[in-house]
Design an enzyme around this catalytic site. Structure first.
Site, short mmCIF file in Angstrom:
data_model
loop_
_atom_site.label_atom_id
_atom_site.label_comp_id
_atom_site.label_asym_id
_atom_site.label_seq_id
_atom_site.Cartn_x
_atom_site.Cartn_y
_atom_site.Cartn_z
N HIS A 53 0.89 -1.25 0.05
CA HIS A 53 0.06 -0.02 -0.21
C HIS A 53 1.02 1.34 -0.10
O HIS A 53 2.07 1.28 0.53
CB HIS A 53 -0.95 -0.09 1.35
CG HIS A 53 -1.93 -0.97 1.07
ND1 HIS A 53 -3.18 -0.97 2.09
CD2 HIS A 53 -2.12 -2.04 0.55
CE1 HIS A 53 -3.98 -2.10 1.84
NE2 HIS A 53 -3.36 -2.92 0.53
N GLU A 55 1.23 4.06 1.71
CA GLU A 55 1.63 4.33 3.31
C GLU A 55 2.89 3.36 3.51
O GLU A 55 4.02 3.88 3.92
CB GLU A 55 0.51 4.19 4.25
CG GLU A 55 -0.64 5.12 4.04
CD GLU A 55 -1.80 4.37 3.35
OE1 GLU A 55 -1.60 3.75 2.42
OE2 GLU A 55 -2.81 4.50 3.72
N CYS A 83 -5.98 2.08 5.60
CA CYS A 83 -6.52 0.98 6.03
C CYS A 83 -5.92 0.44 7.41
O CYS A 83 -4.84 0.88 7.88
CB CYS A 83 -6.45 0.04 5.05
SG CYS A 83 -4.69 -0.75 5.05
N CYS A 86 -2.34 -0.19 7.33
CA CYS A 86 -1.31 1.11 7.17
C CYS A 86 -1.70 1.81 8.49
O CYS A 86 -0.30 2.34 8.73
CB CYS A 86 -1.63 1.84 5.87
SG CYS A 86 -1.41 0.85 4.42
ZN LIG Z 1 -3.35 0.29 3.40
#
Ligand SMILES: [Zn+2]
Length: 156
Positions: A53, A55, A83, A86
């Site tokens: 992801h 991040e 999310c 993250c």
């Molecule tokens: Zn994430």
């Protein structure tokens, strides 16, 4: 030196550019005092890595650049509310603050249902959709016992 809005615009620009490059619509920037340390974009499909992801990628890039696992003093600008994975990574990295553009509800509306995982966290393990079961707890405890008494450990 960039303002908060300029740093967020950079994260947003990365998210838009990433869609053009075949990635997910997410971008992130890690900065301190208006200076950019690192950036990240969503590389899940490109890298065949479900943890890639934006991040997490920004954190990995930042830590590699500084040679540290502790990003205290830095802030993260992400094009979308993190999310749970993250968010956890941001806590582990000790970042000072999160700025986000889109919300997790916005993400859900286009098919990225992070809120489902947030809902799962509130449930007891037995009630979650993902089945989990404790196994060999006494044997697993051995590493914890060794860690507890180890004198030359690097705590994080
Ligand atoms: Zn994430």
């Amino acid at each position: 030196m960039f303002t908060k809005e300029e740093l967020m615009r950079k994260a947003i620009a990365l998210s838009i550019e990433n869609v053009k490059n075949g990635g997910g619509p997410f971008g992130a920037v890690i900065a301190k005092d208006g200076e950019i340390l690192s950036t990240g974009t969503n590389r899940v499909t490109h890298n065949c890595d479900p943890t890639a992801h934006a991040e997490v990628m920004a954190i990995r890039n930042a830590c590699e650049k500084l040679g540290t696992f502790d990003l205290s003093g830095y802030e993260i600008y992400t094009s979308c509310e993190p999310c749970p994975m993250c968010l956890g990574a941001i806590y582990w990295a000790h970042l000072d603050k999160i700025y986000y553009g889109n919300t997790k509800t916005d993400a859900k509306d286009i098919g990225f249902d992070d809120s489902f995982i947030y809902d799962e966290i509130d449930l007891k393990p037995a009630d979650r959709k993902l089945s989990s079961q404790q196994l060999l707890s006494e044997e697993a405890m051995e590493a914890f016992r060794q860690w507890e008494v180890k004198e030359d450990k690097t705590e994080y």
